[in-house]
Design a protein around this motif. Structure first.
Motif, PDB file in Angstrom:
ATOM      1  N   ILE A  79       0.852  -1.187   0.000  1.00 33.48           N
ATOM      2  CA  ILE A  79       0.000   0.000   0.000  1.00 33.48           C
ATOM      3  C   ILE A  79       0.888   1.237   0.000  1.00 33.48           C
ATOM      4  O   ILE A  79       1.878   1.292   0.725  1.00 33.48           O
ATOM      5  CB  ILE A  79      -0.904   0.023   1.259  1.00 33.48           C
ATOM      6  CG1 ILE A  79      -1.799  -1.214   1.285  1.00 33.48           C
ATOM      7  CG2 ILE A  79      -1.734   1.290   1.307  1.00 33.48           C
ATOM      8  CD1 ILE A  79      -2.601  -1.366   2.558  1.00 33.48           C
ATOM      9  N   GLY A 111       0.901   5.279   0.841  1.00 37.49           N
ATOM     10  CA  GLY A 111       0.178   6.314   1.568  1.00 37.49           C
ATOM     11  C   GLY A 111       0.621   7.687   1.114  1.00 37.49           C
ATOM     12  O   GLY A 111       1.798   7.897   0.811  1.00 37.49           O
ATOM     13  N   SER A 150      -0.084  -4.578   4.120  1.00 40.86           N
ATOM     14  CA  SER A 150      -1.346  -4.852   4.805  1.00 40.86           C
ATOM     15  C   SER A 150      -1.320  -6.154   5.601  1.00 40.86           C
ATOM     16  O   SER A 150      -2.135  -6.342   6.493  1.00 40.86           O
ATOM     17  CB  SER A 150      -2.503  -4.882   3.801  1.00 40.86           C
ATOM     18  OG  SER A 150      -2.322  -5.920   2.867  1.00 40.86           O
ATOM     19  N   LEU A 203      -3.243  -0.917  -3.300  1.00 40.46           N
ATOM     20  CA  LEU A 203      -4.152   0.073  -2.737  1.00 40.46           C
ATOM     21  C   LEU A 203      -3.389   1.363  -2.487  1.00 40.46           C
ATOM     22  O   LEU A 203      -2.201   1.332  -2.146  1.00 40.46           O
ATOM     23  CB  LEU A 203      -4.746  -0.441  -1.409  1.00 40.46           C
ATOM     24  CG  LEU A 203      -5.699   0.495  -0.667  1.00 40.46           C
ATOM     25  CD1 LEU A 203      -7.010   0.667  -1.448  1.00 40.46           C
ATOM     26  CD2 LEU A 203      -5.990  -0.051   0.734  1.00 40.46           C
ATOM     27  N   VAL A 261      -3.675   4.962  -0.232  1.00 43.27           N
ATOM     28  CA  VAL A 261      -4.346   5.587   0.904  1.00 43.27           C
ATOM     29  C   VAL A 261      -3.981   7.064   0.902  1.00 43.27           C
ATOM     30  O   VAL A 261      -2.807   7.422   0.907  1.00 43.27           O
ATOM     31  CB  VAL A 261      -3.933   4.930   2.235  1.00 43.27           C
ATOM     32  CG1 VAL A 261      -4.512   5.690   3.426  1.00 43.27           C
ATOM     33  CG2 VAL A 261      -4.377   3.478   2.272  1.00 43.27           C
ATOM     34  N   VAL A 290      -8.452   3.757  -4.282  1.00 47.31           N
ATOM     35  CA  VAL A 290      -7.997   4.712  -3.269  1.00 47.31           C
ATOM     36  C   VAL A 290      -8.930   4.640  -2.069  1.00 47.31           C
ATOM     37  O   VAL A 290     -10.145   4.588  -2.212  1.00 47.31           O
ATOM     38  CB  VAL A 290      -7.973   6.149  -3.835  1.00 47.31           C
ATOM     39  CG1 VAL A 290      -7.758   7.173  -2.731  1.00 47.31           C
ATOM     40  CG2 VAL A 290      -6.886   6.295  -4.886  1.00 47.31           C
ATOM     41  N   HIS A 291      -8.320   4.633  -0.901  1.00 47.02           N
ATOM     42  CA  HIS A 291      -9.059   4.680   0.360  1.00 47.02           C
ATOM     43  C   HIS A 291      -8.645   5.972   1.064  1.00 47.02           C
ATOM     44  O   HIS A 291      -7.462   6.287   1.149  1.00 47.02           O
ATOM     45  CB  HIS A 291      -8.699   3.463   1.217  1.00 47.02           C
ATOM     46  CG  HIS A 291      -9.351   3.440   2.553  1.00 47.02           C
ATOM     47  ND1 HIS A 291     -10.691   3.209   2.725  1.00 47.02           N
ATOM     48  CD2 HIS A 291      -8.834   3.625   3.796  1.00 47.02           C
ATOM     49  CE1 HIS A 291     -10.981   3.251   4.009  1.00 47.02           C
ATOM     50  NE2 HIS A 291      -9.872   3.502   4.671  1.00 47.02           N
ATOM     51  N   VAL A 301      -8.410   8.299   4.487  1.00 47.18           N
ATOM     52  CA  VAL A 301      -8.280   8.122   5.926  1.00 47.18           C
ATOM     53  C   VAL A 301      -8.271   9.490   6.592  1.00 47.18           C
ATOM     54  O   VAL A 301      -7.557  10.394   6.145  1.00 47.18           O
ATOM     55  CB  VAL A 301      -6.967   7.372   6.271  1.00 47.18           C
ATOM     56  CG1 VAL A 301      -6.715   7.345   7.758  1.00 47.18           C
ATOM     57  CG2 VAL A 301      -6.999   5.967   5.722  1.00 47.18           C
ATOM     58  N   GLU A 335      -7.064  12.198   8.590  1.00 45.61           N
ATOM     59  CA  GLU A 335      -5.679  12.459   8.980  1.00 45.61           C
ATOM     60  C   GLU A 335      -5.555  13.587   9.990  1.00 45.61           C
ATOM     61  O   GLU A 335      -4.465  14.136  10.184  1.00 45.61           O
ATOM     62  CB  GLU A 335      -4.832  12.790   7.749  1.00 45.61           C
ATOM     63  CG  GLU A 335      -5.157  14.124   7.134  1.00 45.61           C
ATOM     64  CD  GLU A 335      -3.992  14.707   6.362  1.00 45.61           C
ATOM     65  OE1 GLU A 335      -3.583  15.823   6.703  1.00 45.61           O
ATOM     66  OE2 GLU A 335      -3.507  14.071   5.441  1.00 45.61           O
ATOM     67  N   LEU A 361      -0.886   5.850   7.069  1.00 41.22           N
ATOM     68  CA  LEU A 361      -0.969   4.403   6.806  1.00 41.22           C
ATOM     69  C   LEU A 361      -1.199   3.629   8.100  1.00 41.22           C
ATOM     70  O   LEU A 361      -2.015   2.703   8.143  1.00 41.22           O
ATOM     71  CB  LEU A 361       0.304   3.899   6.128  1.00 41.22           C
ATOM     72  CG  LEU A 361       0.374   4.039   4.626  1.00 41.22           C
ATOM     73  CD1 LEU A 361       1.692   3.470   4.106  1.00 41.22           C
ATOM     74  CD2 LEU A 361      -0.786   3.360   3.945  1.00 41.22           C
ATOM     75  N   CYS A 390      -4.709   3.826   9.089  1.00 38.64           N
ATOM     76  CA  CYS A 390      -5.497   2.913   8.257  1.00 38.64           C
ATOM     77  C   CYS A 390      -5.396   1.491   8.794  1.00 38.64           C
ATOM     78  O   CYS A 390      -6.408   0.812   8.970  1.00 38.64           O
ATOM     79  CB  CYS A 390      -5.006   2.985   6.812  1.00 38.64           C
ATOM     80  SG  CYS A 390      -5.882   1.914   5.670  1.00 38.64           S
ATOM     81  N   TYR A 428      -8.429  -0.647  10.618  1.00 34.27           N
ATOM     82  CA  TYR A 428      -8.803  -1.952  10.082  1.00 34.27           C
ATOM     83  C   TYR A 428      -8.754  -3.000  11.194  1.00 34.27           C
ATOM     84  O   TYR A 428      -9.656  -3.811  11.333  1.00 34.27           O
ATOM     85  CB  TYR A 428      -7.879  -2.356   8.932  1.00 34.27           C
ATOM     86  CG  TYR A 428      -8.182  -3.744   8.418  1.00 34.27           C
ATOM     87  CD1 TYR A 428      -9.194  -3.951   7.491  1.00 34.27           C
ATOM     88  CD2 TYR A 428      -7.483  -4.848   8.893  1.00 34.27           C
ATOM     89  CE1 TYR A 428      -9.498  -5.230   7.037  1.00 34.27           C
ATOM     90  CE2 TYR A 428      -7.776  -6.127   8.450  1.00 34.27           C
ATOM     91  CZ  TYR A 428      -8.775  -6.312   7.521  1.00 34.27           C
ATOM     92  OH  TYR A 428      -9.072  -7.563   7.082  1.00 34.27           O
TER      93      TYR A 428
END
Length: 148
Positions: free
Chosen positions: A5, A7, A22, A56, A58, A91-92, A94, A96, A134, A137, A141
């Motif tokens: 991932i 970030g 991840s 992914l 982020v 894209v996710h 988060v 921040e 990250l 994230c 999760y």
């Protein structure tokens, strides 16, 4: 599934980068992309995506302290949506809030007493903020996963 991932700590002049995994839920700061009005050099961005081949992306979403969107969060969403459209990578976003403040505090702890933060520290702050995004994230999760 690709566990790598990337970030992004979005900024109008600099975009901090971090890479994470991840599976291990670990991350490390990478570098900073210079940007003009929130737009990095497309060639450099493409090169980074090719080098890391993430599954992914982020992007940190800079909300106000009461959780509302502002001009920077709208710009970060636009950046993330464009990034996904151009790369084909999901894209996710988060929350921040306070990631840059946390990065500043961590950097200040590493500076000798009486010394000021330099430009080098400010650049490192963006990378560290991306790493913290990250980790947020991954932590969110894990919290969600444990609650199920």
């Amino acid at each position: 599934m690709n566990s790598r991932i990337l970030g992004f700590d979005f900024g109008l002049r600099r975009i901090g980068l971090a890479v994470g995994n991840s599976i291990t839920r670990t991350s490390q700061a990478l570098s900073t992309l210079p940007a003009k009005n929130g737009q990095p050099d497309p060639y450099k961005l493409h090169k980074i995506l090719q080098q890391w081949k993430p599954g992914l992306l982020v992007v940190g979403l800079p909300l106000t302290m009461d959780g509302m969107e502002n001009a920077m969060s709208i710009a970060a969403k636009k950046f993330g949506k464009n990034l996904s459209a151009q790369s084909g990578i999901p894209v996710h976003f988060v929350d921040e809030r306070l990631s840059t403040v946390s990065a500043d505090n961590l950097l200040r702890e590493s500076i000798a007493p009486g010394k000021k933060m330099t430009r080098k520290h400010r650049v490192a702050r963006d990378n560290l903020a991306a790493q913290l995004i990250l980790q947020t994230c991954f932590n969110d999760y894990q919290t969600m996963h444990n609650a199920i």
